[in-house]
Design an enzyme around this catalytic site. Structure first.
Site, PDB file in Angstrom:
ATOM      1  N   SER A   1       0.829  -1.212   0.000  1.00 28.16           N
ATOM      2  CA  SER A   1       0.000   0.000   0.000  1.00 28.16           C
ATOM      3  C   SER A   1       0.861   1.259   0.000  1.00 28.16           C
ATOM      4  O   SER A   1       1.985   1.263   0.539  1.00 28.16           O
ATOM      5  CB  SER A   1      -0.846  -0.028   1.276  1.00 28.16           C
ATOM      6  OG  SER A   1      -1.443   1.223   1.499  1.00 28.16           O
TER       7      SER A   1
ATOM      8  N   LYS B   1       2.115  -3.491   6.569  1.00 26.49           N
ATOM      9  CA  LYS B   1       2.508  -3.694   5.166  1.00 26.49           C
ATOM     10  C   LYS B   1       4.032  -3.599   5.020  1.00 26.49           C
ATOM     11  O   LYS B   1       4.650  -4.375   4.301  1.00 26.49           O
ATOM     12  CB  LYS B   1       1.839  -2.644   4.272  1.00 26.49           C
ATOM     13  CG  LYS B   1       0.325  -2.767   4.203  1.00 26.49           C
ATOM     14  CD  LYS B   1      -0.094  -4.014   3.460  1.00 26.49           C
ATOM     15  CE  LYS B   1      -1.593  -4.146   3.330  1.00 26.49           C
ATOM     16  NZ  LYS B   1      -2.019  -5.404   2.709  1.00 26.49           N
TER      17      LYS B   1
ATOM     18  N   TYR C   1      -1.576  -0.106  10.358  1.00 27.78           N
ATOM     19  CA  TYR C   1      -1.873  -0.714   9.055  1.00 27.78           C
ATOM     20  C   TYR C   1      -0.662  -0.575   8.124  1.00 27.78           C
ATOM     21  O   TYR C   1      -0.177  -1.551   7.555  1.00 27.78           O
ATOM     22  CB  TYR C   1      -3.106  -0.045   8.429  1.00 27.78           C
ATOM     23  CG  TYR C   1      -3.301  -0.400   6.977  1.00 27.78           C
ATOM     24  CD1 TYR C   1      -3.678  -1.692   6.607  1.00 27.78           C
ATOM     25  CD2 TYR C   1      -3.084   0.541   5.956  1.00 27.78           C
ATOM     26  CE1 TYR C   1      -3.837  -2.034   5.259  1.00 27.78           C
ATOM     27  CE2 TYR C   1      -3.245   0.211   4.615  1.00 27.78           C
ATOM     28  CZ  TYR C   1      -3.624  -1.070   4.272  1.00 27.78           C
ATOM     29  OH  TYR C   1      -3.778  -1.399   2.946  1.00 27.78           O
TER      30      TYR C   1
HETATM   31  N1  LIG Z   1      -8.612  -0.684  -1.434  1.00 27.23           N
HETATM   32  C1  LIG Z   1      -7.497   0.035  -1.569  1.00 27.23           C
HETATM   33  O1  LIG Z   1      -7.531   1.192  -2.020  1.00 27.23           O
HETATM   34  C2  LIG Z   1      -6.164  -0.553  -1.167  1.00 27.23           C
HETATM   35  C3  LIG Z   1      -5.027   0.283  -1.208  1.00 27.23           C
HETATM   36  C4  LIG Z   1      -3.787  -0.259  -0.863  1.00 27.23           C
HETATM   37  C5  LIG Z   1      -3.681  -1.589  -0.497  1.00 27.23           C
HETATM   38  N2  LIG Z   1      -4.789  -2.377  -0.435  1.00 27.23           N
HETATM   39  C6  LIG Z   1      -4.644  -3.781  -0.022  1.00 27.23           C
HETATM   40  O2  LIG Z   1      -5.252  -4.617  -0.994  1.00 27.23           O
HETATM   41  C7  LIG Z   1      -5.820  -5.766  -0.366  1.00 27.23           C
HETATM   42  C8  LIG Z   1      -7.282  -5.876  -0.755  1.00 27.23           C
HETATM   43  O3  LIG Z   1      -7.958  -4.686  -0.388  1.00 27.23           O
HETATM   44  P1  LIG Z   1      -9.535  -4.542  -0.606  1.00 27.23           P
HETATM   45  O4  LIG Z   1      -9.850  -3.106  -0.685  1.00 27.23           O
HETATM   46  O5  LIG Z   1      -9.970  -5.455  -1.677  1.00 27.23           O
HETATM   47  O6  LIG Z   1     -10.046  -5.063   0.812  1.00 27.23           O
HETATM   48  P2  LIG Z   1     -11.230  -6.060   1.165  1.00 27.23           P
HETATM   49  O7  LIG Z   1     -11.463  -5.955   2.624  1.00 27.23           O
HETATM   50  O8  LIG Z   1     -12.380  -5.821   0.251  1.00 27.23           O
HETATM   51  O9  LIG Z   1     -10.588  -7.473   0.825  1.00 27.23           O
HETATM   52  C9  LIG Z   1      -9.777  -8.186   1.741  1.00 27.23           C
HETATM   53  C10 LIG Z   1     -10.266  -9.628   1.729  1.00 27.23           C
HETATM   54  O10 LIG Z   1      -9.470 -10.368   2.681  1.00 27.23           O
HETATM   55  C11 LIG Z   1     -10.331 -11.228   3.403  1.00 27.23           C
HETATM   56  N3  LIG Z   1      -9.707 -11.517   4.693  1.00 27.23           N
HETATM   57  C12 LIG Z   1      -9.507 -10.654   5.718  1.00 27.23           C
HETATM   58  N4  LIG Z   1      -8.893 -11.294   6.731  1.00 27.23           N
HETATM   59  C13 LIG Z   1      -8.699 -12.580   6.329  1.00 27.23           C
HETATM   60  C14 LIG Z   1      -8.122 -13.728   6.929  1.00 27.23           C
HETATM   61  N5  LIG Z   1      -7.635 -13.678   8.181  1.00 27.23           N
HETATM   62  N6  LIG Z   1      -8.087 -14.882   6.229  1.00 27.23           N
HETATM   63  C15 LIG Z   1      -8.602 -14.947   4.976  1.00 27.23           C
HETATM   64  N7  LIG Z   1      -9.175 -13.908   4.358  1.00 27.23           N
HETATM   65  C16 LIG Z   1      -9.217 -12.722   5.022  1.00 27.23           C
HETATM   66  C17 LIG Z   1     -11.647 -10.462   3.536  1.00 27.23           C
HETATM   67  O11 LIG Z   1     -12.758 -11.300   3.784  1.00 27.23           O
HETATM   68  C18 LIG Z   1     -11.725  -9.758   2.173  1.00 27.23           C
HETATM   69  O12 LIG Z   1     -12.431 -10.543   1.221  1.00 27.23           O
HETATM   70  C19 LIG Z   1      -5.585  -5.591   1.130  1.00 27.23           C
HETATM   71  O13 LIG Z   1      -4.431  -6.327   1.482  1.00 27.23           O
HETATM   72  C20 LIG Z   1      -5.347  -4.100   1.273  1.00 27.23           C
HETATM   73  O14 LIG Z   1      -4.544  -3.804   2.381  1.00 27.23           O
HETATM   74  C21 LIG Z   1      -6.029  -1.886  -0.766  1.00 27.23           C
END
Ligand SMILES: NC(=O)c1ccc[n+]([C@@H]2O[C@H](COP(=O)([O-])OP(=O)(O)OC[C@H]3O[C@@H](n4cnc5c(N)ncnc54)[C@H](O)[C@@H]3O)[C@@H](O)[C@H]2O)c1
Length: 349
Positions: free
Chosen positions: A138, A166, A162
């Site tokens: 991130s 990462k 958070y």
């Molecule tokens: N959305 C953004 O703008 C953004 C930006 C930077 C980084 N990220 C990273 O990208 C990834 C996905 O983000 P997102 O927005 O799709 O989030 P999201 O919450 O929609 O997806 C995360 C998924 O991980 C699953 N999960 C959580 N804990 C778990 C566990 N212990 N075991 C198995 N599954 C688990 C959740 O059920 C969910 O489906 C994350 O790692 C997040 O940190 C997202």
């Protein structure tokens, strides 16, 4: 013999032929970004299995016949069984907790799920000889950085648990690459936004904290009290500037990232920004939500939040150079329109 048949006859395939036939484990695939990656991998002919505990994801966010296992990345036994029973060539690891604000109140959960959970996954991979990994990092690793365009050489100085989780996982992957021969790439996503342009997937976080869906929810009356935090920053209109990157573009970056890993002998770690190089202010985003929805909504102005950086915008040069990736939908209007279309179609169901 066709390229595909030759690759299939290989044992644990390597190189480009292996890439074309690879079976991928996608953790966190039922979430916002994961469901879009799933569409891209299926479109490019990859075989995949989604592993997700559904704590924040949705089973119906995936195409109905997607192989799916409900499980937690902290469950070493479940991961071991899964990795032993499939011949995975690589893992795309998204599973984790994502709300920076919650991480400040509850750091233990973030270190448990994000850091300890990731180590269990990496150990299960090591035990079964799977060493290629694309990790969802991130822009939060840059913390309150001040450079106008952030390159990957910018110091990693996260300002909340958070972002620290990462950064820690990136460090762990550097060590796993150096000592255990992992090939890993950390994609540092900036602000993923929008929805599948064909309307098959979109953002369904609950509670929602991301600006574009909140702005659109304010337009439909589902969210009240829309606030801008900080109007006196040294930015073009005084509000924070962020690099919004279309979720379809974020998802598409995983295909060349996998390909990159298949072309490495091993022992490699790279961090790569996934952003557009263009910043939009909070005010611009909310104005765009009003324009796309055709509805006005009240916006309150509040003081700045601790730890918010005035500006976080990526240099996307490295992604262009090593992944040949660039965004197809860099315009905010496309991101907001696709998010709006998805929201409207979901509320019709
Ligand atoms: N959305 C953004 O703008 C953004 C930006 C930077 C980084 N990220 C990273 O990208 C990834 C996905 O983000 P997102 O927005 O799709 O989030 P999201 O919450 O929609 O997806 C995360 C998924 O991980 C699953 N999960 C959580 N804990 C778990 C566990 N212990 N075991 C198995 N599954 C688990 C959740 O059920 C969910 O489906 C994350 O790692 C997040 O940190 C997202």
């Amino acid at each position: 013999m066709s390229l595909a048949v030759r690759a299939y006859s290989g044992f644990r395939a390597t190189g480009l032929t292996g890439f074309l036939m690879s079976r991928i484990l996608l953790t966190g695939g039922a979430g916002f970004i994961g469901s879009h990656i799933c569409l891209k991998l299926l479109q490019t002919g990859h075989d995949l299995v989604v592993f997700d505990n559904l704590s924040n994801g949705h089973r119906d966010a995936l195409p109905a016949d997607t192989p799916f296992i409900e499980g937690d990345i902290r469950d070493s036994a479940a991961l071991g069984k899964l990795l032993k029973s499939h011949d995975f060539s690589a893992v795309i690891h998204l599973a984790g907790l994502i709300e920076a604000g919650i991480s400040v109140q509850d750091p233990a959960s973030f270190y448990d799920v994000n850091v300890a959970g990731s180590v269990r996954l990496f150990e299960a991979m090591r035990a079964t000889g799977v060493r290629r990994l694309v990790f969802s990092s991130s822009a939060a690793v840059y913390g309150a950085a001040s450079a106008s365009l952030l390159t990957e050489d910018e110091p990693v100085l996260p300002v909340n648990p958070y972002g620290r989780s990462k950064a820690m996982i990136e460090d762990i992957l550097r060590d796993y690459a150096a000592v255990y021969g992992f090939s890993a790439i950390a994609l540092r996503y900036f602000n993923a936004a929008g929805a599948d342009p064909k309307g098959r997937a979109g953002e369904r976080h609950d509670p929602e904290t991301h600006l574009i869906p909140l702005g659109l929810m304010a337009a439909t009356g589902q969210h009240s009290g829309m606030k801008i935090f900080g109007t006196d920053y040294d930015t073009k209109d005084g509000t924070c500037t962020r690099d919004y990157v279309h979720v379809d573009d974020v998802a598409r970056a995983h295909v060349p990232a996998l390909e990159y890993l298949f072309n490495q002998a091993g022992g490699v770690f790279e961090a790569v920004n996934i952003g557009t190089g263009r910043g939009y202010s909070v005010r611009e985003v909310l104005e765009c939500c009003r324009a796309v929805s055709g509805k006005s909504f009240p916006i309150d102005e509040a003081g700045p939040r601790a730890g918010d950086s005035p500006r976080l915008v990526a240099s996307a040069d490295k992604a262009r150079k090593i992944l040949n990736w660039q965004p197809e939908y860099p315009d905010l209007r496309d991101m907001v329109s696709h998010a709006w279309n998805f929201m409207q179609s979901s509320s019709d169901e």
